[in-house]
Design a protein around this motif. Sequence first.
Motif, mmCIF file in Angstrom:
data_model
loop_
_atom_site.group_PDB
_atom_site.id
_atom_site.type_symbol
_atom_site.label_atom_id
_atom_site.label_comp_id
_atom_site.label_asym_id
_atom_site.label_seq_id
_atom_site.Cartn_x
_atom_site.Cartn_y
_atom_site.Cartn_z
ATOM 1 N N THR A 60 -7.699 1.281 -41.220
ATOM 2 C CA THR A 60 -8.386 2.228 -42.080
ATOM 3 C C THR A 60 -7.374 3.152 -42.691
ATOM 4 N N ALA A 61 -7.678 3.657 -43.861
ATOM 5 C CA ALA A 61 -6.711 4.465 -44.593
ATOM 6 C C ALA A 61 -6.431 5.776 -43.887
ATOM 7 N N CYS A 62 -5.159 6.157 -43.882
ATOM 8 C CA CYS A 62 -4.760 7.451 -43.377
ATOM 9 C C CYS A 62 -4.438 8.336 -44.568
ATOM 10 N N GLY A 63 -5.240 9.352 -44.802
ATOM 11 C CA GLY A 63 -4.974 10.238 -45.926
ATOM 12 C C GLY A 63 -5.517 9.655 -47.213
ATOM 13 N N GLY A 64 -5.168 10.300 -48.343
ATOM 14 C CA GLY A 64 -5.689 9.887 -49.634
ATOM 15 C C GLY A 64 -4.835 8.825 -50.269
ATOM 16 N N ASN A 121 -2.650 2.938 -46.723
ATOM 17 C CA ASN A 121 -1.836 3.573 -47.750
ATOM 18 C C ASN A 121 -0.350 3.298 -47.557
ATOM 19 N N ARG A 122 0.331 3.091 -48.652
ATOM 20 C CA ARG A 122 1.756 2.802 -48.627
ATOM 21 C C ARG A 122 2.548 4.029 -48.182
ATOM 22 N N ILE A 123 3.600 3.775 -47.401
ATOM 23 C CA ILE A 123 4.475 4.840 -46.923
ATOM 24 C C ILE A 123 5.658 4.936 -47.878
ATOM 25 N N GLY A 124 5.641 5.949 -48.734
ATOM 26 C CA GLY A 124 6.730 6.158 -49.674
ATOM 27 C C GLY A 124 6.935 4.966 -50.580
ATOM 28 N N ASP A 125 8.205 4.558 -50.723
ATOM 29 C CA ASP A 125 8.549 3.406 -51.560
ATOM 30 C C ASP A 125 8.938 2.206 -50.708
ATOM 31 N N THR A 126 8.421 2.132 -49.485
ATOM 32 C CA THR A 126 8.790 1.078 -48.555
ATOM 33 C C THR A 126 7.807 -0.087 -48.635
ATOM 34 N N ASN A 127 7.987 -1.065 -47.762
ATOM 35 C CA ASN A 127 7.060 -2.189 -47.647
ATOM 36 C C ASN A 127 6.063 -1.969 -46.515
ATOM 37 N N ASN A 128 5.917 -0.732 -46.058
ATOM 38 C CA ASN A 128 5.047 -0.403 -44.930
ATOM 39 C C ASN A 128 3.817 0.361 -45.389
ATOM 40 N N PHE A 129 2.695 0.130 -44.672
ATOM 41 C CA PHE A 129 1.421 0.743 -44.999
ATOM 42 C C PHE A 129 0.820 1.328 -43.725
ATOM 43 N N ALA A 130 0.339 2.574 -43.811
ATOM 44 C CA ALA A 130 -0.136 3.293 -42.627
ATOM 45 C C ALA A 130 -1.648 3.226 -42.514
ATOM 46 N N GLY A 131 -2.119 3.041 -41.300
ATOM 47 C CA GLY A 131 -3.545 3.046 -41.027
ATOM 48 C C GLY A 131 -3.784 3.144 -39.541
ATOM 49 N N THR A 132 -4.929 2.671 -39.095
ATOM 50 C CA THR A 132 -5.214 2.563 -37.673
ATOM 51 C C THR A 132 -5.684 1.149 -37.390
ATOM 52 N N VAL A 133 -5.547 0.714 -36.162
ATOM 53 C CA VAL A 133 -5.988 -0.610 -35.777
ATOM 54 C C VAL A 133 -6.838 -0.497 -34.520
ATOM 55 N N ASN A 134 -7.863 -1.302 -34.434
ATOM 56 C CA ASN A 134 -8.789 -1.265 -33.313
ATOM 57 C C ASN A 134 -8.285 -2.159 -32.196
ATOM 58 N N MET A 135 -7.818 -1.535 -31.121
ATOM 59 C CA MET A 135 -7.359 -2.289 -29.949
ATOM 60 C C MET A 135 -8.162 -1.828 -28.730
ATOM 61 N N GLY A 136 -9.462 -1.824 -28.889
ATOM 62 C CA GLY A 136 -10.338 -1.209 -27.914
ATOM 63 C C GLY A 136 -10.625 0.211 -28.352
ATOM 64 N N ASP A 137 -9.551 0.992 -28.497
ATOM 65 C CA ASP A 137 -9.609 2.294 -29.145
ATOM 66 C C ASP A 137 -8.781 2.216 -30.421
ATOM 67 N N GLU A 138 -9.107 3.065 -31.385
ATOM 68 C CA GLU A 138 -8.320 3.096 -32.601
ATOM 69 C C GLU A 138 -6.992 3.784 -32.345
ATOM 70 N N VAL A 139 -5.910 3.139 -32.765
ATOM 71 C CA VAL A 139 -4.571 3.710 -32.616
ATOM 72 C C VAL A 139 -3.870 3.643 -33.966
ATOM 73 N N ASP A 140 -2.963 4.595 -34.195
ATOM 74 C CA ASP A 140 -2.186 4.572 -35.424
ATOM 75 C C ASP A 140 -1.341 3.308 -35.471
ATOM 76 N N ALA A 141 -1.215 2.737 -36.659
ATOM 77 C CA ALA A 141 -0.478 1.483 -36.804
ATOM 78 C C ALA A 141 0.179 1.437 -38.173
ATOM 79 N N VAL A 142 1.230 0.638 -38.263
ATOM 80 C CA VAL A 142 1.924 0.412 -39.527
ATOM 81 C C VAL A 142 1.930 -1.086 -39.809
#
Length: 338
Positions: A14-18, A122-143
């Motif tokens: 899920t999206a982190c931030g706008g 959402n994309r992190i800066g000008d990188t190839n990484n995208f920030a969100g959360t992932v459901n692993m039983g509980d939602e945790v921050d993920a890239v």
Amino acid sequence: MKKLAILTSILALTACGGGSGGSGGGGAGNSVTDFAAVSNANLTGMRTAIEVNAAGETVSSRAATSRSATLGNGNILYDLSDVDFKASDEDFGVKLKFVVDADKKVTGIKVINLDASEMSSNRIGDTNNFAGTVNMGDEVDAVLSYNSLGKEMGLAYSDFGNISIDVIDGWRPVFIGGYDVKKIDESEIETNATFTGKATGSVMAIRDGEGSGKGRDLDGNATLVFDTNGGNPTSTLTANFDNWYDVKYEKTGTTETATFTGGDVIDDPDFYLIDDANGDGKTTDVTNSDVRYFGDGTNPSEAVGIIQVRDCEGGGANCGNYDNYDEVRMNLGFGVKK
């Protein structure tokens, strides 16, 4: 290892931030800035935008050195938000799409489920990484990392590679995609051609029931040969790996096969295909595939594809019934150019 699939892993992002939105057929605006093109070049080698006239001819394409793309005379500007990517893990056909802002800079990525539901990050800066959360039983921050190999090869109209998520080990789905406006149907290609490039992917072995799967990354060289074959086009891909079988994929019309040889390099027999007791190899049906050619006119300059083989004990009807039937699953993505 838990059962992992795009459906249950990436789609929990899920999206982190706008973030900034985009739309098809030209995205959010009609210009490409240098800043956006340079930023996108860190992510993919595909052109940030392609301008096509009313006759379907490419007027110009916008790489990192381009300043603007001003439309006129009915021309259409396609950008990276118009590219549909197909991804393959346990499920096949899940889509990825970039989100772009008014300058055509990629700001996010959407994952579109087989039932058309969407999740974004959402994309992190000008990188190839995208920030969100992932459901692993509980939602945790993920890239989520979009790992383009097409960028390394200089593919202009298409891309391929693999996806990783930092909180999930042993999981590596593959993806392919490209501008449909530059896609060439096999039936339109008039001359034989040979393409060379790279293959990437993974093989998953599930031998002891649900939750027992283990994976092995695949990376190697690839060659694709296209033969017009008297109007019945044939595509033949060979991919060579130093830690698994060499793979030969052949498609003529709707007939597809995959032949595996050279399994003597496999150091863990769990990764042998089903009913292959010593790694000699076998020929099997292809479960799913998607091969796409791209270029100008009817002359392809590059191609990408995904090939999936699910080799299951007792046959394909038993795939996914891990508690009762063993499975060895290959997801192979490739990109090649002349």
